[in-house]
Write a protein that holds these residues in place. Structure first.
Motif, PDB file in Angstrom:
ATOM      1  N   VAL A 107       0.907  52.096  38.033  1.00 38.16           N
ATOM      2  CA  VAL A 107       1.258  52.456  36.652  1.00 38.16           C
ATOM      3  C   VAL A 107       0.251  53.459  36.094  1.00 38.16           C
ATOM      4  O   VAL A 107       0.617  54.408  35.391  1.00 38.16           O
ATOM      5  N   MET A 108      -1.030  53.260  36.409  1.00 36.26           N
ATOM      6  CA  MET A 108      -2.069  54.183  35.958  1.00 36.26           C
ATOM      7  C   MET A 108      -1.865  55.580  36.543  1.00 36.26           C
ATOM      8  O   MET A 108      -2.159  56.591  35.891  1.00 36.26           O
ATOM      9  N   ILE A 131       6.469  58.945  25.448  1.00 37.39           N
ATOM     10  CA  ILE A 131       6.850  58.202  26.662  1.00 37.39           C
ATOM     11  C   ILE A 131       5.985  56.951  26.831  1.00 37.39           C
ATOM     12  O   ILE A 131       6.486  55.858  27.081  1.00 37.39           O
ATOM     13  N   MET A 132       4.663  57.127  26.705  1.00 38.98           N
ATOM     14  CA  MET A 132       3.727  56.016  26.905  1.00 38.98           C
ATOM     15  C   MET A 132       3.341  55.410  25.550  1.00 38.98           C
ATOM     16  O   MET A 132       2.162  55.350  25.170  1.00 38.98           O
ATOM     17  N   SER A 133       4.326  54.937  24.817  1.00 43.75           N
ATOM     18  CA  SER A 133       4.057  54.283  23.535  1.00 43.75           C
ATOM     19  C   SER A 133       3.404  52.925  23.782  1.00 43.75           C
ATOM     20  O   SER A 133       3.459  52.382  24.891  1.00 43.75           O
ATOM     21  N   GLN A 188       5.097  46.253  27.380  1.00 43.18           N
ATOM     22  CA  GLN A 188       6.253  45.781  28.143  1.00 43.18           C
ATOM     23  C   GLN A 188       6.042  45.957  29.646  1.00 43.18           C
ATOM     24  O   GLN A 188       6.400  45.074  30.437  1.00 43.18           O
ATOM     25  N   VAL A 189       5.450  47.087  30.040  1.00 44.70           N
ATOM     26  CA  VAL A 189       5.200  47.344  31.464  1.00 44.70           C
ATOM     27  C   VAL A 189       4.217  46.321  32.034  1.00 44.70           C
ATOM     28  O   VAL A 189       4.468  45.724  33.091  1.00 44.70           O
ATOM     29  N   VAL A 190       3.099  46.098  31.340  1.00 43.68           N
ATOM     30  CA  VAL A 190       2.096  45.147  31.820  1.00 43.68           C
ATOM     31  C   VAL A 190       2.669  43.731  31.846  1.00 43.68           C
ATOM     32  O   VAL A 190       2.445  42.979  32.813  1.00 43.68           O
TER      33      VAL A 190
END
Length: 311
Positions: A115-116, A133-135, A141-143
């Motif tokens: 992800v990083m 995009i990276m709000s 939510q991704v984590v």
């Protein structure tokens, strides 16, 4: 099976059988563990307290620091206890539980590193759309999705481990419970477990590796086009620290989980296990701190503020 005794307690081989080495090893790894916790806690403190670091990149770095502390804490305290008491005995349920959390933290770290990589791709190649995009909502939510997915992945391995019977008297050739070494002392059919290691390993390790490395093709092309030498240097510094962590973690885990194990490899396996289970969480904050200019600047600002408060 009638003539075999089912084992409910397992013996860990440990790092060394030499009594004279037990105390020195205990002190060395206790120091490494304390430095690991200190380094990762320091990164978390800087990220929380410095508004300049309130960006998605450092949110993921903070997540990585939390995973490193959990990753290290799964193995090191138990190893230190065994070095101090020299018992090295662990129950089967406790061993399987340790494997669950070790796989959970290791896999979570692998996917967070992927992800990083995507985060760096958006920041460098699409900077105008970065915050859109990276709000913060997307990052959380991704984590959260990563943590839930890896909990299920680890559970699959441990459920199949619970179906195995252990009836060999030989010790686990490690200083903590590792999946390949545990399978070696089982007297059950382990075909399904071995298949799970390779099939799920392809999905949860090789897949994220591709996701991690692929964006760097575009990233390198974009960075080379940046006219400012300082901006190029800053971008390469951030990327190089990330790639260094990825290389260390993947190379050592691959050696232990995907290469054939033979009895004459036990010593090498232990060295590899020490590296990815203990030294990797210790090195990660050092790598990010030494190669990340913003972390170093934040640390200087924090120390300066402390000096003002004391004065």
């Amino acid at each position: 099976m009638e003539n075999q005794t089912i084992e409910y307690m397992l013996v860990l081989a440990g790092l060394s059988d030499l009594p004279s080495l037990q105390l020195p090893l205990f002190l060395v790894f206790l120091l490494i563990y304390l430095l690991t916790l200190t380094g990762n806690l320091l990164i978390l403190l800087l990220i929380f307290t410095d508004s300049h670091l309130h960006t998605p990149m450092y949110f993921f770095l903070g997540t990585l620091a939390c995973l490193d502390m959990g990753y290290s804490s799964v193995t090191v305290p138990r190893m230190l206890f065994d070095l101090l008491t020299r018992k090295r005995i662990i129950s089967v349920p406790a061993c399987i539980t340790q494997i669950y959390f070790f796989i959970y933290f290791a896999t979570s770290e692998i996917i967070v590193l992927a992800v990083m990589s995507y985060d760096r791709y958006i920041a460098i190649c699409r900077p105008l759309h970065y915050m859109q995009i990276m709000s913060w909502k997307t990052c959380v939510q991704v984590v959260s999705g990563v943590l839930v997915l890896d909990a299920v992945y680890s559970l699959v391995h441990t459920l199949f481990l619970n179906n195995l019977i252990f009836c060999k008297s030989e010790a686990l050739q490690s200083f903590f419970c590792e999946l390949p070494q545990l399978l070696q002392i089982s007297c059950s059919d382990i075909l399904i477990n071995v298949l799970l290691i390779f099939l799920l390993g392809l999905l949860f390790a090789v897949g994220p590796l591709g996701v991690t490395l692929y964006p760097y093709i575009t990233i390198i092309r974009t960075v080379l086009k940046i006219p400012s030498k300082n901006m190029r240097s800053k971008a390469f510094s951030t990327c190089s620290s990330h790639l260094t962590v990825v290389f260390i973690l993947y190379s050592t885990i691959t050696f232990n989980y995907f290469l054939p194990n033979a009895k004459d490899h036990y010593t090498k396996d232990k060295v590899t296990s020490v590296f990815y289970a203990i030294l990797t969480p210790f090195l990660n904050p050092l790598i990010y701190s030494l190669k990340n200019q913003e972390i170093k600047t934040s640390l200087r600002r924090t120390l300066y503020k402390l000096q003002i408060l004391r004065g």
